[in-house]
Scaffold this active site. Structure first.
Site, PDB file in Angstrom:
ATOM      1  N   CYS A 146      16.414  31.555  51.840  1.00 59.60           N
ATOM      2  CA  CYS A 146      17.700  31.145  51.644  1.00 59.60           C
ATOM      3  C   CYS A 146      18.527  30.502  52.836  1.00 59.60           C
ATOM      4  O   CYS A 146      19.577  30.273  52.685  1.00 59.60           O
ATOM      5  CB  CYS A 146      18.346  32.404  50.903  1.00 59.60           C
ATOM      6  SG  CYS A 146      17.812  32.703  49.158  1.00 59.60           S
TER       7      CYS A 146
HETATM    8  N1  COA Z   1      20.193  43.626  31.610  1.00 59.87           N
HETATM    9  C1  COA Z   1      20.425  45.011  31.189  1.00 59.87           C
HETATM   10  N2  COA Z   1      20.200  45.799  31.951  1.00 59.87           N
HETATM   11  C2  COA Z   1      19.251  45.431  33.346  1.00 59.87           C
HETATM   12  C3  COA Z   1      18.988  44.160  33.295  1.00 59.87           C
HETATM   13  C4  COA Z   1      19.399  43.109  32.693  1.00 59.87           C
HETATM   14  N3  COA Z   1      19.045  41.671  32.675  1.00 59.87           N
HETATM   15  N4  COA Z   1      18.357  44.152  34.666  1.00 59.87           N
HETATM   16  C5  COA Z   1      18.284  45.323  35.157  1.00 59.87           C
HETATM   17  N5  COA Z   1      19.038  46.325  34.406  1.00 59.87           N
HETATM   18  C6  COA Z   1      18.992  47.557  34.251  1.00 59.87           C
HETATM   19  C7  COA Z   1      18.010  48.085  35.238  1.00 59.87           C
HETATM   20  O1  COA Z   1      16.870  48.529  34.667  1.00 59.87           O
HETATM   21  C8  COA Z   1      18.732  49.365  35.707  1.00 59.87           C
HETATM   22  O2  COA Z   1      18.529  50.453  34.980  1.00 59.87           O
HETATM   23  P1  COA Z   1      18.247  52.086  35.056  1.00 59.87           P
HETATM   24  O3  COA Z   1      19.377  52.559  35.889  1.00 59.87           O
HETATM   25  O4  COA Z   1      17.982  52.899  33.968  1.00 59.87           O
HETATM   26  O5  COA Z   1      17.021  52.163  36.017  1.00 59.87           O
HETATM   27  C9  COA Z   1      20.114  49.158  35.850  1.00 59.87           C
HETATM   28  O6  COA Z   1      20.356  48.015  35.037  1.00 59.87           O
HETATM   29  C10 COA Z   1      20.593  49.015  37.197  1.00 59.87           C
HETATM   30  O7  COA Z   1      19.651  47.933  37.860  1.00 59.87           O
HETATM   31  P2  COA Z   1      19.452  47.490  39.374  1.00 59.87           P
HETATM   32  O8  COA Z   1      18.466  46.353  39.516  1.00 59.87           O
HETATM   33  O9  COA Z   1      19.499  48.709  40.200  1.00 59.87           O
HETATM   34  O10 COA Z   1      20.962  46.629  39.556  1.00 59.87           O
HETATM   35  P3  COA Z   1      21.989  46.115  40.600  1.00 59.87           P
HETATM   36  O11 COA Z   1      23.158  46.724  40.214  1.00 59.87           O
HETATM   37  O12 COA Z   1      21.289  46.527  41.941  1.00 59.87           O
HETATM   38  O13 COA Z   1      22.090  44.638  40.289  1.00 59.87           O
HETATM   39  C11 COA Z   1      21.098  42.632  41.337  1.00 59.87           C
HETATM   40  C12 COA Z   1      20.632  44.106  40.358  1.00 59.87           C
HETATM   41  C13 COA Z   1      19.689  41.889  41.335  1.00 59.87           C
HETATM   42  C14 COA Z   1      22.220  41.637  40.708  1.00 59.87           C
HETATM   43  C15 COA Z   1      21.673  43.067  42.658  1.00 59.87           C
HETATM   44  O14 COA Z   1      20.822  44.103  43.110  1.00 59.87           O
HETATM   45  C16 COA Z   1      21.578  42.166  43.757  1.00 59.87           C
HETATM   46  O15 COA Z   1      22.074  40.952  43.592  1.00 59.87           O
HETATM   47  N6  COA Z   1      21.057  42.244  44.940  1.00 59.87           N
HETATM   48  C17 COA Z   1      21.048  41.383  46.061  1.00 59.87           C
HETATM   49  C18 COA Z   1      19.873  40.273  45.532  1.00 59.87           C
HETATM   50  C19 COA Z   1      19.961  39.096  46.529  1.00 59.87           C
HETATM   51  O16 COA Z   1      20.958  38.911  47.282  1.00 59.87           O
HETATM   52  N7  COA Z   1      18.848  38.604  46.617  1.00 59.87           N
HETATM   53  C20 COA Z   1      18.637  37.441  47.558  1.00 59.87           C
HETATM   54  C21 COA Z   1      17.886  36.621  46.721  1.00 59.87           C
HETATM   55  S1  COA Z   1      17.697  35.169  47.578  1.00 59.87           S
END
Ligand code: COA
Length: 374
Positions: free
Chosen positions: A157
């Site tokens: 990125c």
């Molecule tokens: N729909 C519904 N529920 C979902 C889901 C979806 N598409 N994806 C995950 N969940 C659930 C998970 O299973 C989890 O359930 P649990 O609490 O029962 O275990 C819950 O929602 C929370 O998931 P989590 O992965 O902890 O969510 P989050 O708040 O961390 O958000 C991201 C996920 C990916 C959006 C976030 O972590 C993020 O943006 N992180 C930074 C990513 C980044 O910058 N990456 C760089 C890439 S270049």
């Protein structure tokens, strides 16, 4: 020593649009079929049932509302769940180069430059369509740039910001007079569309920038690069193991680690403070304060990440005017994200205003550039 300016930018948005509603409907149908086909194994505890995805979760957790992709019918087909691309003959321009050329033409026109002026082409992106020949050389050829050199580079990125620093250094030393940077980010081909934790994250775009000597620019509006600061710190939290080695390891192309993988929550927690400290230190090196920066063009992965970084820097909520968001429309477009924000949200700044372009992502890697409008 010369002074380096960004004198033009360009954006090519992939043609197909997928809303969160369409994406979730396709994923949920895939999950329903998977659960029906594996009912016995699920009942026996051998495999876990797939939980449904939700539009509300995606918007709340990421701020993403839609994404543009190179081909949507394959992504939305529950039997397939990946773009449907046609193999091109070796003589044809690659998809990545084609997108880069479209963005480059806009950047060149913006800068008042033609192919005859460019003496270095850098293709900087988080993944290349093939190992060789370089996509950058294809772009150089397709644009009719007969002189100079071209090469590819990948810092995930942070590819675009790291390339900007490289372009700047080539200009400062006089090694190049005008550099074209292209960032064709076709993230949809490496995304695990069957994984609800990340299936909503990425989109496809190409961006382009022209960097040249300040005393030679013909552009009405340009941005002096006052400084660049690059940093990397090893982390395994964002990874893809796809590559030539996979088939020698007799890997199944469907193996999960052949696609984008991340520990999203860890990335969020670890990268936000790193990015805020990095930007503050960079500004301090140049005798500037965050409060004196008119605009932050931040990497576009998650709206909450950008809000947190903005708050740490400014000591208050960052407004859309301080740090514009484009990920609602384009999703995460890897290294192109901050360049899209810069391309779309810079015209209203006044001469003398300062801005910060900053990317962060896999590696971890962080790249920032402090700009001043001339
Ligand atoms: N729909 C519904 N529920 C979902 C889901 C979806 N598409 N994806 C995950 N969940 C659930 C998970 O299973 C989890 O359930 P649990 O609490 O029962 O275990 C819950 O929602 C929370 O998931 P989590 O992965 O902890 O969510 P989050 O708040 O961390 O958000 C991201 C996920 C990916 C959006 C976030 O972590 C993020 O943006 N992180 C930074 C990513 C980044 O910058 N990456 C760089 C890439 S270049």
């Amino acid at each position: 020593m010369h002074r380096a300016v960004i004198s033009g930018s360009g954006l090519y948005a992939a043609p197909d649009l997928i809303s969160n509603e369409e994406l979730v409907a396709a994923y949920n149908e895939y999950a329903r079929r998977f659960n029906a086909d594996n009912a016995e194994r699920i009942a026996g505890g051998e495999v876990a049932a797939l939980e449904p995805s939700s539009v509300e979760f995606i918007e709340k957790a990421s701020g993403i509302r839609q994404r543009r992709v190179v081909e949507k019918s394959g992504v939305l087909d529950p039997q397939r769940m990946r773009p449907r691309l046609t193999r091109r003959p070796d003589e044809a321009l690659s998809l990545q180069a084609e997108m880069a050329v479209a963005a480059a033409r806009e950047a060149l026109a913006n800068a008042g430059r033609t192919a005859a002026d460019i003496d270095l082409v850098i293709c900087a992106a988080s993944a290349m369509q093939r190992a060789f020949p370089a996509i950058a050389i294809e772009v150089q050829h397709a644009l009719g740039i007969a002189q100079g050199a071209a090469f590819d580079m990948d810092v995930a990125c942070s590819s675009a910001t790291f390339a900007l620093d490289l372009a700047r250094q080539n200009i400062l030393t006089g090694a190049a007079r005008a550099v074209l940077i292209v960032n064709p980010e076709v993230c949809s081909v490496g995304l695990a569309w069957k994984d609800r934790d990340c299936h909503f994250i990425f989109g496809d775009v190409a961006t382009a920038l022209v960097v040249e000597r300040a005393d030679e620019t013909r552009a009405d509006e340009c941005w002096e690069i006052l400084g660049a600061k690059l940093a990397t710190r090893y982390s395994n939290n964002i990874r893809s193991n796809q590559g030539f080695y996979s088939h020698c390891e007799d890997r199944d192309p469907d193996d999960r680690d052949q696609y984008f993988m991340q520990e999203g929550r860890k990335v969020f927690k670890e990268v936000c403070p790193m990015a805020a400290e990095h930007i503050a230190a960079h500004l301090a090196d140049l005798g500037l304060q965050p409060a004196g920066v008119r605009r932050f063009w931040l990497h576009q992965a998650n709206i909450a990440m950008n809000q947190l970084i903005g708050k740490r820097l400014l000591g208050r909520e960052a407004t859309a005017d301080d740090a514009p968001i484009i990920l609602d429309e384009f999703a995460n477009t890897a290294s192109a994200g901050s360049i899209v924000a810069f391309h779309q949200h810079r015209a209203d700044l006044q001469r003398g205003d300062h801005g910060v372009l900053c990317s962060f992502g896999a590696g971890y890697s962080i790249g920032s550039l402090v700009l001043r409008k001339l």
